[in-house]
Design a protein around this motif. Structure first.
Motif, PDB file in Angstrom:
ATOM      1  N   ARG A  85     -35.293  42.286 -27.045  1.00 56.78           N
ATOM      2  CA  ARG A  85     -36.207  43.389 -26.693  1.00 56.78           C
ATOM      3  C   ARG A  85     -36.763  43.196 -25.286  1.00 56.78           C
ATOM      4  N   LEU A  86     -37.059  41.941 -24.924  1.00 58.13           N
ATOM      5  CA  LEU A  86     -37.545  41.641 -23.573  1.00 58.13           C
ATOM      6  C   LEU A  86     -36.496  42.039 -22.532  1.00 58.13           C
ATOM      7  N   VAL A  87     -35.260  41.646 -22.762  1.00 60.74           N
ATOM      8  CA  VAL A  87     -34.171  41.965 -21.828  1.00 60.74           C
ATOM      9  C   VAL A  87     -34.065  43.488 -21.672  1.00 60.74           C
ATOM     10  N   ASN A  88     -34.148  44.214 -22.788  1.00 60.47           N
ATOM     11  CA  ASN A  88     -34.049  45.681 -22.736  1.00 60.47           C
ATOM     12  C   ASN A  88     -35.215  46.286 -21.956  1.00 60.47           C
ATOM     13  N   SER A  89     -36.429  45.771 -22.184  1.00 57.95           N
ATOM     14  CA  SER A  89     -37.603  46.301 -21.470  1.00 57.95           C
ATOM     15  C   SER A  89     -37.482  46.043 -19.972  1.00 57.95           C
ATOM     16  N   LEU A  90     -37.092  44.807 -19.604  1.00 56.99           N
ATOM     17  CA  LEU A  90     -36.970  44.466 -18.185  1.00 56.99           C
ATOM     18  C   LEU A  90     -35.910  45.346 -17.518  1.00 56.99           C
ATOM     19  N   ALA A  91     -34.775  45.548 -18.210  1.00 56.07           N
ATOM     20  CA  ALA A  91     -33.696  46.365 -17.638  1.00 56.07           C
ATOM     21  C   ALA A  91     -34.177  47.801 -17.447  1.00 56.07           C
ATOM     22  N   GLN A 117     -36.130  47.844 -14.308  1.00 59.87           N
ATOM     23  CA  GLN A 117     -35.479  47.152 -13.181  1.00 59.87           C
ATOM     24  C   GLN A 117     -36.270  45.964 -12.656  1.00 59.87           C
ATOM     25  N   ILE A 118     -36.810  45.169 -13.571  1.00 60.51           N
ATOM     26  CA  ILE A 118     -37.371  43.868 -13.170  1.00 60.51           C
ATOM     27  C   ILE A 118     -36.309  42.824 -13.518  1.00 60.51           C
ATOM     28  N   PRO A 119     -35.920  41.962 -12.530  1.00 56.30           N
ATOM     29  CA  PRO A 119     -34.901  40.964 -12.845  1.00 56.30           C
ATOM     30  C   PRO A 119     -35.379  40.020 -13.944  1.00 56.30           C
ATOM     31  N   ASN A 120     -34.455  39.670 -14.832  1.00 55.86           N
ATOM     32  CA  ASN A 120     -34.815  38.792 -15.952  1.00 55.86           C
ATOM     33  C   ASN A 120     -34.906  37.340 -15.457  1.00 55.86           C
ATOM     34  N   PRO A 121     -36.070  36.724 -15.543  1.00 58.08           N
ATOM     35  CA  PRO A 121     -36.203  35.370 -15.013  1.00 58.08           C
ATOM     36  C   PRO A 121     -35.672  34.276 -15.938  1.00 58.08           C
ATOM     37  N   PRO A 125     -40.403  37.879  -9.726  1.00 56.45           N
ATOM     38  CA  PRO A 125     -41.325  38.246 -10.797  1.00 56.45           C
ATOM     39  C   PRO A 125     -42.363  37.136 -11.046  1.00 56.45           C
ATOM     40  N   THR A 126     -43.551  37.556 -11.442  1.00 55.08           N
ATOM     41  CA  THR A 126     -44.580  36.621 -11.897  1.00 55.08           C
ATOM     42  C   THR A 126     -44.392  36.440 -13.404  1.00 55.08           C
ATOM     43  N   VAL A 127     -44.362  35.181 -13.842  1.00 49.25           N
ATOM     44  CA  VAL A 127     -44.110  34.913 -15.266  1.00 49.25           C
ATOM     45  C   VAL A 127     -45.250  34.081 -15.844  1.00 49.25           C
ATOM     46  N   PHE A 128     -45.889  34.621 -16.855  1.00 48.98           N
ATOM     47  CA  PHE A 128     -47.042  33.951 -17.477  1.00 48.98           C
ATOM     48  C   PHE A 128     -46.806  33.878 -18.977  1.00 48.98           C
ATOM     49  N   MET A 129     -47.068  32.705 -19.556  1.00 48.16           N
ATOM     50  CA  MET A 129     -46.986  32.580 -21.013  1.00 48.16           C
ATOM     51  C   MET A 129     -48.133  31.737 -21.525  1.00 48.16           C
ATOM     52  N   MET A 130     -48.669  32.142 -22.683  1.00 48.76           N
ATOM     53  CA  MET A 130     -49.727  31.335 -23.307  1.00 48.76           C
ATOM     54  C   MET A 130     -49.574  31.411 -24.821  1.00 48.76           C
ATOM     55  N   SER A 131     -50.189  30.472 -25.487  1.00 49.27           N
ATOM     56  CA  SER A 131     -50.188  30.500 -26.948  1.00 49.27           C
ATOM     57  C   SER A 131     -51.616  30.548 -27.459  1.00 49.27           C
ATOM     58  N   ASN A 132     -51.818  31.370 -28.470  1.00 51.54           N
ATOM     59  CA  ASN A 132     -53.115  31.411 -29.147  1.00 51.54           C
ATOM     60  C   ASN A 132     -52.896  31.182 -30.634  1.00 51.54           C
ATOM     61  N   GLN A 133     -53.972  30.851 -31.305  1.00 52.50           N
ATOM     62  CA  GLN A 133     -53.865  30.708 -32.752  1.00 52.50           C
ATOM     63  C   GLN A 133     -53.562  32.076 -33.350  1.00 52.50           C
ATOM     64  N   LEU A 134     -52.614  32.114 -34.291  1.00 51.75           N
ATOM     65  CA  LEU A 134     -52.278  33.382 -34.948  1.00 51.75           C
ATOM     66  C   LEU A 134     -53.196  33.542 -36.163  1.00 51.75           C
ATOM     67  N   VAL A 135     -53.929  34.644 -36.162  1.00 51.59           N
ATOM     68  CA  VAL A 135     -54.816  34.910 -37.294  1.00 51.59           C
ATOM     69  C   VAL A 135     -54.066  35.837 -38.254  1.00 51.59           C
ATOM     70  N   LEU A 136     -53.758  35.331 -39.435  1.00 51.05           N
ATOM     71  CA  LEU A 136     -52.994  36.110 -40.417  1.00 51.05           C
ATOM     72  C   LEU A 136     -53.927  37.090 -41.131  1.00 51.05           C
TER      73      LEU A 136
END
Ligand code: PMP
Length: 284
Positions: free
Chosen positions: A49-55, A58-62, A107-118
């Motif tokens: 889904r990420l690849v499809n959104s970037l395409a 037209q943001i190059p896939n990092p 591209p600027t690439v940011f990733m973080m993790s948070n606790q998942l609240v179910l």
């Protein structure tokens, strides 16, 4: 610890230039990968889904899929929670302000993790209250854009009414909710809006559709009218953080009996069963 442009650092140390097009134009794409018992759920589907959104924008896939998986696993390992949500945010990058896409920027690439609240037991057993509204968003809702102002405005109207979600209708037909997909049950048949440009192709929507298929539960993928939504026996919402939850009140009126319905209970149990199987497999 977060990931920013190839480096890991405490979130307080992360800096983005003000000319980043994500800040200036909302020019970027995001993903959210749930992690259950320290295992990312359907990472391949999220990557696709990420690849499809970037395409689409037209943001190059990092990232290759393996590179993304490596960062995801490093972030999971850096946090103590068994259930996490990995947020991934890619903008077109930094450039002088101009509407046209600049050439050759990174591209600027940011990733973080948070606790998942179910979902809470109360949400599972009593269901959610929602409001309905006209869908005011753009016509590329299949792209997971970071520009979420329409979603936020509508969700805030739900919050102001003491409701958990807003279900949207466009030209008399159901689209989705502000951060979830919607399915409707009438006379024992599950009605699923088609995955076209008007909704996000949800990973949880796909899981539910697979379960409906494999367990021969009657369903139809087709446009769902406002009248069908408003006379539904059951309404469900699906998302990475909710799996599948029942909507039991819509615009202040009960949906069906006002309690989560029997088909919901069956499909939620199947969904949890599938997650439990994955957990067993990942510990083999
Ligand atoms: N629609 C919208 C608008 C969303 O933001 C989300 C959450 N990502 C979904 C649907 C559900 O998608 P998923 O099942 O992949 O979480």
């Amino acid at each position: 610890m977060i990931y920013l442009n190839g480096q890991y650092m405490p979130i307080e140390e992360a800096r983005i230039p003000v000319l980043d097009r994500g800040f200036i134009f909302g020019d970027g794409i995001y993903e959210y990968v749930p992690v259950f018992d320290r295992a990312p759920f359907r990472l391949h589907e999220h990557y696709t889904r990420l690849v499809n959104s970037l395409a689409a924008v037209q943001i190059p896939n990092p990232f290759t899929e393996a590179e993304l998986a490596a960062v995801v696993h490093k972030l999971i390992a850096a946090h103590p929670w068994p259930n996490q949500g990995i947020y991934l945010h890619i903008t077109r990058g930094v450039a002088p302000r101009d509407h046209s896409f600049p050439k050759n920027i990174k591209p600027t690439v940011f990733m973080m993790s948070n606790q998942l609240v179910l979902p809470t037991q109360m949400q599972i057993e009593e269901g959610l209250a929602v409001v309905t509204r006209e869908d005011i968003r753009w016509l590329r809702c299949d792209v997971k854009s970071i520009s979420l102002l329409g979603h936020c405005m509508l969700r805030n109207e739900a919050t102001d009414q003491g409701c958990a979600e807003v279900i949207m209708l466009r030209d008399g037909f159901l689209t989705e909710a502000s951060s979830s997909n919607v399915m409707v049950v009438r006379n024992g048949v599950v009605l699923c809006p088609p995955k076209d440009n008007l909704i996000l192709p949800g990973i949880s929507y796909n899981v539910v559709l697979e379960l409906l298929n494999s367990h021969h539960i009657p369903h139809e993928v087709r446009p769902v009218s406002a009248a069908e939504l408003h006379s539904a026996d059951e309404v469900w919402i699906t998302s990475s953080t909710k799996d599948v939850l029942a909507v039991t009140h819509m615009d202040g009126k009960p949906v069906g009996t006002g309690k989560p319905g029997p088909l919901f209970a069956r499909v939620r149990a199947l969904f949890l069963g599938l997650k439990a199987q994955l957990k067993a497999a990942s510990h083999d």
